[in-house]
Write an enzyme that holds these catalytic residues in place. Sequence first.
Site, PDB file in Angstrom:
ATOM      1  N   GLU A 239       0.823  -1.209   0.000  1.00 37.85           N
ATOM      2  CA  GLU A 239       0.000   0.000   0.000  1.00 37.85           C
ATOM      3  C   GLU A 239       0.858   1.260   0.000  1.00 37.85           C
ATOM      4  OE1 GLU A 239      -2.958   0.090  -0.714  1.00 37.85           O
ATOM      5  OE2 GLU A 239      -3.587  -1.977  -0.387  1.00 37.85           O
TER       6      GLU A 239
ATOM      7  N   TYR B 109      -6.880   6.365   3.669  1.00 39.83           N
ATOM      8  CA  TYR B 109      -6.989   5.272   2.719  1.00 39.83           C
ATOM      9  C   TYR B 109      -6.194   4.040   3.164  1.00 39.83           C
ATOM     10  CZ  TYR B 109      -5.762   2.090  -0.879  1.00 39.83           C
ATOM     11  OH  TYR B 109      -5.535   0.927  -1.535  1.00 39.83           O
TER      12      TYR B 109
ATOM     13  N   ASP C 207     -10.230   4.903  -2.669  1.00 42.63           N
ATOM     14  CA  ASP C 207      -9.052   5.380  -3.384  1.00 42.63           C
ATOM     15  C   ASP C 207      -9.517   6.074  -4.666  1.00 42.63           C
ATOM     16  OD1 ASP C 207      -9.867   3.228  -4.930  1.00 42.63           O
ATOM     17  OD2 ASP C 207      -7.835   2.932  -5.670  1.00 42.63           O
TER      18      ASP C 207
ATOM     19  N   CYS D 262     -13.364   0.223 -15.592  1.00 40.64           N
ATOM     20  CA  CYS D 262     -13.930   1.572 -15.452  1.00 40.64           C
ATOM     21  C   CYS D 262     -12.804   2.589 -15.324  1.00 40.64           C
ATOM     22  CB  CYS D 262     -14.841   1.600 -14.222  1.00 40.64           C
ATOM     23  SG  CYS D 262     -15.936   3.045 -14.137  1.00 40.64           S
TER      24      CYS D 262
ATOM     25  N   CYS E  65     -17.017  -0.145 -21.136  1.00 42.61           N
ATOM     26  CA  CYS E  65     -18.346  -0.411 -20.586  1.00 42.61           C
ATOM     27  C   CYS E  65     -18.927  -1.733 -21.102  1.00 42.61           C
ATOM     28  CB  CYS E  65     -19.292   0.741 -20.912  1.00 42.61           C
ATOM     29  SG  CYS E  65     -18.809   2.323 -20.163  1.00 42.61           S
TER      30      CYS E  65
ATOM     31  N   CYS F 240     -18.179  -4.298 -18.626  1.00 44.52           N
ATOM     32  CA  CYS F 240     -18.504  -3.995 -17.229  1.00 44.52           C
ATOM     33  C   CYS F 240     -19.686  -4.833 -16.746  1.00 44.52           C
ATOM     34  CB  CYS F 240     -18.826  -2.516 -17.061  1.00 44.52           C
ATOM     35  SG  CYS F 240     -19.297  -2.070 -15.366  1.00 44.52           S
TER      36      CYS F 240
ATOM     37  N   CYS G 219     -25.578   1.179 -14.263  1.00 49.69           N
ATOM     38  CA  CYS G 219     -24.740   2.366 -14.086  1.00 49.69           C
ATOM     39  C   CYS G 219     -25.501   3.656 -14.388  1.00 49.69           C
ATOM     40  CB  CYS G 219     -23.507   2.265 -14.991  1.00 49.69           C
ATOM     41  SG  CYS G 219     -22.401   3.695 -14.889  1.00 49.69           S
TER      42      CYS G 219
END
Length: 312
Positions: free
Chosen positions: A46, A129, A147, A206, A213, A216, A222
Amino acid sequence: MSAAAPHVIVSPGPVHAALTSWYHHAARDLPWRRRDCTPWGVLVSEAMLQQTPVSRVVPRWQEWMRRWPEPKDAALAPVAEILTVWDRLGYPRRALRLREAAQTIVDRHGGRVPETADELRKLPGVGEYTAAAVACFAFEEPEVVVDTNIRRVLARLFAGQALPGKTYTADQRRLARDVFPDPEADGGQLACTWNIAAMELGALVCTARSPACSECPAAQLCTWRLAGSPPPTEEQRTRAQSWAGSDRQVRGAIMAALRIGGVVERSDLLDGLPLPTVDLVQRRRCLESLLSDGLAEQQGERVALPGAHSRC
DNA sequence: AAAGCGGGGCA
DNA sequence: TGCCCAGCTTT
């Protein structure tokens, strides 16, 4: 109550199901996601992933974990070595703070990474975060993780916006909480999978520039898509920080010279850098800032990475 | 809330 | 060349 607050029209439930199901077969096999990865490995990942893409992190993460497999190892490592292994990941202050976090973990937590977001948040370099991400990914705590990928995914799915805007606003934090799965539903399993699934969708499908899309799993749900995929407003378009000629570029060039050259004459550092322009005022300012940050060390008329031994 | 902080890769 | 990328700290 804010008049500009986005209202959630789409029910989150079906979106949770669509994304988590998708994640189970679409997820990338990253080393810090494997079963045998320790909480320390998750924390290191991270820290490295703050503002740095996955592809560049993987080899540096592996080298870091090989050298310093536990917090106590990194806590004892010389700063010069830490910065050399960090190499060109960028924002080298992150490396110093990760080392300081390791020292805090040794001094205050018996050498084990703390398990709650509140305790993690107190570590150097660990913000909102990273604290939530480590608690969730390493300890399966159902924390709300937000994030840059998740901000964009939520903006499109639930707020109908092409992009979430530059800064993380109170409205966006509220949206993330509002659509978050019930943390107590199944011991937090759905909540944790939701976090990583939304993040992965933002990274693979995305995306900011040209979202796929057609691939997706939530395209039919959406809000942005259902509104005809309106383009981002001028305000939503982020203006990039300039790079050429910036202090960051000069600082980066100085750090690169120190990593390669070991101990360098101060004068060579100020007029021998491979940069297009020679601005002595700027170079001096940048060197001073690096010394002040603890990223470089003055040794007489020479400069070195902190702890690097002089040839005298 | 905004500014500062690296660096590489791709459209 | 412009823009993007698993943010944090300081003001």
